[in-house]
Design an enzyme around this catalytic site. Structure first.
Site, PDB file in Angstrom:
ATOM      1  N   SER A  59      -0.959   8.279  -4.614  1.00 15.87           N
ATOM      2  CA  SER A  59      -0.441   8.632  -5.943  1.00 15.87           C
ATOM      3  C   SER A  59      -1.493   9.349  -6.785  1.00 15.87           C
ATOM      4  O   SER A  59      -2.689   9.261  -6.529  1.00 15.87           O
ATOM      5  CB  SER A  59       0.002   7.363  -6.680  1.00 15.87           C
ATOM      6  OG  SER A  59       0.908   6.626  -5.905  1.00 15.87           O
TER       7      SER A  59
HETATM    8  N1  SAH Z   1      -0.251   2.884  -3.329  1.00 12.16           N
HETATM    9  C1  SAH Z   1      -0.268   3.878  -2.302  1.00 12.16           C
HETATM   10  C2  SAH Z   1       0.883   4.825  -2.480  1.00 12.16           C
HETATM   11  C3  SAH Z   1       1.539   5.142  -1.199  1.00 12.16           C
HETATM   12  S1  SAH Z   1       3.118   5.968  -1.357  1.00 12.16           S
HETATM   13  C4  SAH Z   1      -1.611   4.561  -2.271  1.00 12.16           C
HETATM   14  O1  SAH Z   1      -2.439   4.253  -3.133  1.00 12.16           O
HETATM   15  O2  SAH Z   1      -1.889   5.351  -1.395  1.00 12.16           O
HETATM   16  C5  SAH Z   1       4.252   4.620  -1.203  1.00 12.16           C
HETATM   17  C6  SAH Z   1       4.236   3.862   0.097  1.00 12.16           C
HETATM   18  O3  SAH Z   1       5.330   2.951   0.078  1.00 12.16           O
HETATM   19  C7  SAH Z   1       4.433   4.711   1.358  1.00 12.16           C
HETATM   20  O4  SAH Z   1       3.304   4.563   2.185  1.00 12.16           O
HETATM   21  C8  SAH Z   1       5.696   4.134   2.008  1.00 12.16           C
HETATM   22  O5  SAH Z   1       5.644   4.087   3.428  1.00 12.16           O
HETATM   23  C9  SAH Z   1       5.740   2.732   1.407  1.00 12.16           C
HETATM   24  N2  SAH Z   1       7.065   2.095   1.410  1.00 12.16           N
HETATM   25  C10 SAH Z   1       8.257   2.658   1.080  1.00 12.16           C
HETATM   26  N3  SAH Z   1       9.244   1.745   1.194  1.00 12.16           N
HETATM   27  C11 SAH Z   1       8.656   0.571   1.590  1.00 12.16           C
HETATM   28  C12 SAH Z   1       9.167  -0.737   1.877  1.00 12.16           C
HETATM   29  N4  SAH Z   1      10.463  -1.017   1.763  1.00 12.16           N
HETATM   30  N5  SAH Z   1       8.287  -1.707   2.259  1.00 12.16           N
HETATM   31  C13 SAH Z   1       6.962  -1.433   2.379  1.00 12.16           C
HETATM   32  N6  SAH Z   1       6.429  -0.205   2.126  1.00 12.16           N
HETATM   33  C14 SAH Z   1       7.258   0.791   1.727  1.00 12.16           C
END
Ligand code: SAH
Length: 207
Positions: A59
């Protein structure tokens, strides 16, 4: 062009995104370049979301700062992060809650989980538990949590996740389809108080 992690933190303080001392300290202690793929290192300290593979992104720093300032995690808190992706937010949370706290971070894409595990090797966070699972309904063990952050956009109200908040607990998550709002929930006297902040874009939470 910002060329260091300290430069990024100064930028986030000047813009007003970062305000709280312990959150500022966590952004200083956790180097964003550790969570950005090698091929994108030149943009590691830019205030923008970046691809991390498997169609997902780390993000935008200003958005992470905004969400953590709403969430106000504390030393000793038990925190749930849904969607840890690169591990960046999980590292910031671990830094803030310290060794007396607990961060349960969940990711559904196993390969991203392995990459995050590598990204985190230089940090010593026994308080961080990485879990590979679909957490669209939260994680019952070890609920309840003082703080919950969802790092992907929910298209419907995540009732089961909300039910895993402690009394006095707070939760932040993006909500909506194309353009999202960030929602802050607070559980007070068993009621949920809601505030919303429009104008954000996230990858979707997978059901
Ligand atoms: N906080 C992260 C942001 C990653 S983007 C960072 O700092 O890099 C959001 C993430 O949520 C993605 O990697 C995606 O695979 C995950 N995601 C989406 N739906 C999900 C679910 N139902 N359970 C677990 N992870 C999920």
């Amino acid at each position: 062009m910002i060329s260091s992690n300290d430069g990024l933190v100064k930028y986030l303080q000047t813009s007003g995104a970062l305000k709280t001392d312990r959150i500022i300290k966590s952004f200083k202690a956790v180097d964003r370049s550790d969570f950005v793929p090698n091929s994108l290192q030149s943009a590691a300290f830019a205030d923008q979301a970046l691809p991390i593979g498997w169609g997902q992104t780390i993000s935008q720093p200003a958005t992470v700062a905004f969400m953590l300032e709403l969430l106000q995690p504390n030393l000793g808190d038990k925190v749930l992060e849904i969607g840890f992706g690169s591990g960046y937010v999980a590292a910031l949370l671990s830094q803030i809650v310290g060794k007396t706290g607990l961060v349960v971070a969940v990711e559904r894409i196993a390969e991203l989980g392995q990459q995050a595990y590598k990204n985190l090797t230089k940090y010593n966070f026994p308080q961080l538990r990485l879990v590979i699972a679909n957490a669209s309904k939260g994680i019952k063990q070890p609920a309840a949590y003082d703080k919950i952050i969802i790092s992907a956009a929910a298209s419907k109200m995540p009732a089961e996740v909300i039910s895993q908040l402690t009394e006095g607990g707070k939760m932040v998550f993006p909500y909506g389809q194309d353009l999202q709002e960030i929602i802050l929930l607070e559980k007070v006297d068993n009621k949920i108080i809601k505030q919303s902040y429009p104008g954000f874009v996230f990858v979707p939470l997978v059901d």
